[in-house]
Design an enzyme around this catalytic site. Structure first.
Site, PDB file in Angstrom:
ATOM      1  N   ASP A  75       0.900  -1.266  -0.117  1.00 24.76           N
ATOM      2  CA  ASP A  75      -0.021  -0.057  -0.092  1.00 24.76           C
ATOM      3  C   ASP A  75       0.966   1.385  -0.129  1.00 24.76           C
ATOM      4  O   ASP A  75       1.975   1.006   0.271  1.00 24.76           O
ATOM      5  CB  ASP A  75      -0.829   0.038   1.090  1.00 24.76           C
ATOM      6  CG  ASP A  75      -2.162  -1.052   1.120  1.00 24.76           C
ATOM      7  OD1 ASP A  75      -2.103  -1.804   0.297  1.00 24.76           O
ATOM      8  OD2 ASP A  75      -3.014  -0.896   2.111  1.00 24.76           O
ATOM      9  N   HIS A 221       3.797  -2.242   3.191  1.00 28.13           N
ATOM     10  CA  HIS A 221       3.851  -1.012   2.554  1.00 28.13           C
ATOM     11  C   HIS A 221       5.186  -0.817   1.929  1.00 28.13           C
ATOM     12  O   HIS A 221       6.373  -0.963   2.461  1.00 28.13           O
ATOM     13  CB  HIS A 221       3.608   0.197   3.788  1.00 28.13           C
ATOM     14  CG  HIS A 221       2.361   0.031   4.121  1.00 28.13           C
ATOM     15  ND1 HIS A 221       2.191  -0.948   5.095  1.00 28.13           N
ATOM     16  CD2 HIS A 221       1.330   0.693   3.947  1.00 28.13           C
ATOM     17  CE1 HIS A 221       0.649  -0.993   5.535  1.00 28.13           C
ATOM     18  NE2 HIS A 221       0.487   0.058   4.860  1.00 28.13           N
TER      19      HIS A 221
END
Length: 258
Positions: A75, A221
């Site tokens: 993400d 991430h």
């Protein structure tokens, strides 16, 4: 599993019953507020815990899959410093992943976005601004954010994204409406690394390796040095366990693009 419509129906009926009993003198006033508090608490938790599927149905894993596959997802990118290193590691270990990208970071790193696709990974919509207040946006603003990122990606790649991951994993009725209108697949996870927290690299890796098994979706991430270190160790671990990382659309047997 609790769902918003069902909970609201039950709460309304229970509230009407409690009010009626109160006016008959059989229950104190605070019992009405207790019902309202319970409804509020369930709604808040349902909004912040995407795996509840409270407001909309998201896909969190595929435990019925026969292949020894998992899906690593990233993400908040693409990030100019860390995403290329993530891509190098994925190539080194012959792994595929899915990147849920933020519109503003795509504008800053269009070449990296194209590299992600060129190297066989898939991408999804992670809003345009990733605003801390996204969960409070009205429907028109949510739609604008998602369309803005969708149109940006289409202008760069010719692809129309169908995958969507809610910012912060937060959902609500307006986000559910937007997802339905745009015909997006909402994607969650069932292995959360917490790589953006204060936890050490060792702790983050342990959180993943202690629980991961075939069919799982792992949340990372591509925004920090910590994740780079964890990723290489994770890829080694998956290889030892005879598990392969594939794109989310392949794991879930859905289409990534319209």
């Amino acid at each position: 599993m609790l769902r918003r419509k069902g909970v609201n129906t039950v709460v309304i009926l229970l509230l009407l019953l409690t009010i009626a009993v109160y006016f008959l003198g059989y229950t104190p006033l605070w019992s009405i507020f207790t019902v309202l508090f319970i409804w509020f608490a369930i709604t808040v938790f349902g909004s912040f815990f995407i795996r509840w599927n409270y407001h909309l149905t998201s896909r969190h894993s595929n435990k019925n899959i026969e292949n020894h596959w998992v899906s690593i997802t990233f993400d908040d990118g693409p990030n100019s410093k860390f995403t290329p290193r993530v891509l190098d590691l994925l190539a080194k270990y012959n792994a595929k992943a899915t990147f849920f990208c933020v519109g503003k970071t795509i504008e800053q790193n269009p070449k990296i976005l194209k590299q992600i696709i060129d190297e066989g990974h898939s991408i999804g919509n992670h809003t345009y601004t990733h605003s801390n207040n996204f969960g409070f946006f009205p429907l028109d603003k949510i739609l604008n954010e998602l369309k803005q990122t969708e149109n940006l990606v289409h202008s760069l790649t010719g692809k129309r994204m169908k995958l969507y991951r809610p910012a912060f994993g937060v959902t609500n009725p307006q986000i559910a409406k937007a997802t339905h209108q745009l015909q997006l697949h909402s994607i969650g996870w069932n292995v959360r690394s917490l790589d953006t927290t204060f936890r050490s690299k060792k702790e983050v890796l342990k959180r993943i390796t202690d629980k991961v098994s075939k069919g799982d979706i792992i949340l990372l991430h591509d925004t920090s040095e910590k994740t780079i270190v964890v990723l290489e160790q994770l890829l080694l671990f998956l290889r030892q366990k005879n598990l392969s990382s594939v794109t989310i659309d392949r794991l879930l047997e859905i289409e990534a693009y319209a």
